[in-house]
Scaffold this motif. Structure first.
Motif, PDB file in Angstrom:
ATOM      1  N   GLY A 209       0.817  -1.203   0.000  1.00  0.00           N
ATOM      2  CA  GLY A 209       0.000   0.000   0.000  1.00  0.00           C
ATOM      3  C   GLY A 209       0.845   1.244   0.000  1.00  0.00           C
ATOM      4  O   GLY A 209       2.038   1.219  -0.308  1.00  0.00           O
ATOM      5  N   GLN A 213      -3.764   4.750   2.585  1.00  0.00           N
ATOM      6  CA  GLN A 213      -4.603   3.865   1.779  1.00  0.00           C
ATOM      7  C   GLN A 213      -5.363   2.890   2.676  1.00  0.00           C
ATOM      8  O   GLN A 213      -4.804   2.303   3.595  1.00  0.00           O
ATOM      9  N   LYS A 214      -6.649   2.709   2.415  1.00  0.00           N
ATOM     10  CA  LYS A 214      -7.472   1.818   3.224  1.00  0.00           C
ATOM     11  C   LYS A 214      -7.545   0.412   2.631  1.00  0.00           C
ATOM     12  O   LYS A 214      -7.394  -0.579   3.330  1.00  0.00           O
ATOM     13  N   ASN A 215      -7.813   0.310   1.344  1.00  0.00           N
ATOM     14  CA  ASN A 215      -7.918  -0.995   0.696  1.00  0.00           C
ATOM     15  C   ASN A 215      -6.566  -1.375   0.110  1.00  0.00           C
ATOM     16  O   ASN A 215      -6.124  -0.793  -0.881  1.00  0.00           O
ATOM     17  N   ARG A 216      -5.913  -2.332   0.731  1.00  0.00           N
ATOM     18  CA  ARG A 216      -4.558  -2.685   0.329  1.00  0.00           C
ATOM     19  C   ARG A 216      -4.515  -4.041  -0.361  1.00  0.00           C
ATOM     20  O   ARG A 216      -5.436  -4.842  -0.253  1.00  0.00           O
ATOM     21  N   THR A 217      -3.405  -4.285  -1.057  1.00  0.00           N
ATOM     22  CA  THR A 217      -3.224  -5.509  -1.825  1.00  0.00           C
ATOM     23  C   THR A 217      -2.404  -6.511  -1.027  1.00  0.00           C
ATOM     24  O   THR A 217      -1.447  -6.142  -0.348  1.00  0.00           O
TER      25      THR A 217
END
Length: 247
Positions: A209, A213-217
């Motif tokens: 990320g 960032q909230k939605n990470r990979t």
């Protein structure tokens, strides 16, 4: 609610503020303190802190003329930095405590670094072999080591790795080409947090990320893949590391 009053009760604004606050912080590392650090680590850090105190005593700091400039010190893997920040905004909890802040500018005013040891010196200090130290670096267990040419240098405040895996975060501002070629899944990100799978100790999770960032990979890594990645990250001079565990 008086935001300025809360702000000024939280940070340091002159040398006396810094000295008083730092003295309180030092007590966490005094020999036989109750903090959950090893005595070896506390002794090394206390020595470094005394050097920072002396440097702070002998330095001249600029007088702050704006309400929202403040001083703060930061402990790193190889020393302590005194910085000057400008607070852009901050949040206050219901009970009147600052919970977070955002700074738009910062300047390093004082930097006190520890000594660095080569592999042979570090091994001798800890009564281990050179081979063991190199294995620790290769396996991602001595993460504060720095590669200089073909050699490795290790901060004198570094301690022997503990048994098992310690979760870790790596940060960078601009991903080096060598890393983007070898690990293309890092492209487009500024940080990776690596942790061990609790059910399968041979499997690791990398959370990619960037700050905020909230939605990470997520990427899944085997032990060999994780060790190869960590060695490459440690070897890069532009990558910063932060371990998430007691020393």
């Amino acid at each position: 609610m008086d935001k300025l009053r809360i702000f000024r009760n939280t940070y340091c604004f002159n040398k006396e503020d810094i000295q008083k606050d730092f003295e309180n912080y030092m007590r966490l590392f005094e020999p036989n303190s109750e903090e959950d650090y090893s005595e070896e680590y506390k002794n090394k850090m206390y020595e470094l802190f005394k050097r920072f105190q002396n440097a702070l005593e002998n330095c001249c700091l600029p007088q702050l003329t704006d309400d929202w400039w403040y001083y703060d010190y930061q402990q790193s893997n190889d020393g302590i930095d005194l910085k000057l920040y400008y607070c852009e905004e901050f949040e206050i909890s219901e009970d009147g405590e600052m919970t977070s802040s955002t700074s738009s500018e910062n300047f390093t005013l004082l930097s006190v670094k520890c000594d660095y040891l080569n592999v042979e010196q570090f091994a001798k200090n800890h009564n281990i072999t050179d081979t063991t130290v190199r294995q620790w670096i290769r396996r991602g267990k001595l993460r504060t080591a720095k590669k200089v040419g073909r050699d490795w240098l290790i901060p004198s405040i570094a301690t022997k790795p503990t048994r098992g895996f310690t979760a870790v975060s790596y940060y960078w501002d601009r991903l080096p080409r060598t890393l983007s070629v070898s690990f293309p899944f890092l492209i487009g990100y500024e940080t990776i947090y690596i942790s061990q799978n609790k059910l399968d100790k041979q499997q690791f999770e990398g959370i990619l990320g960037y700050p905020g960032q909230k939605n990470r990979t997520k990427v899944i890594l085997s032990t060999k893949e994780r060790e190869r990645l960590e060695l490459a990250l440690i070897s890069s001079s532009v990558v910063q590391v932060e371990e998430h565990g007691w020393r």
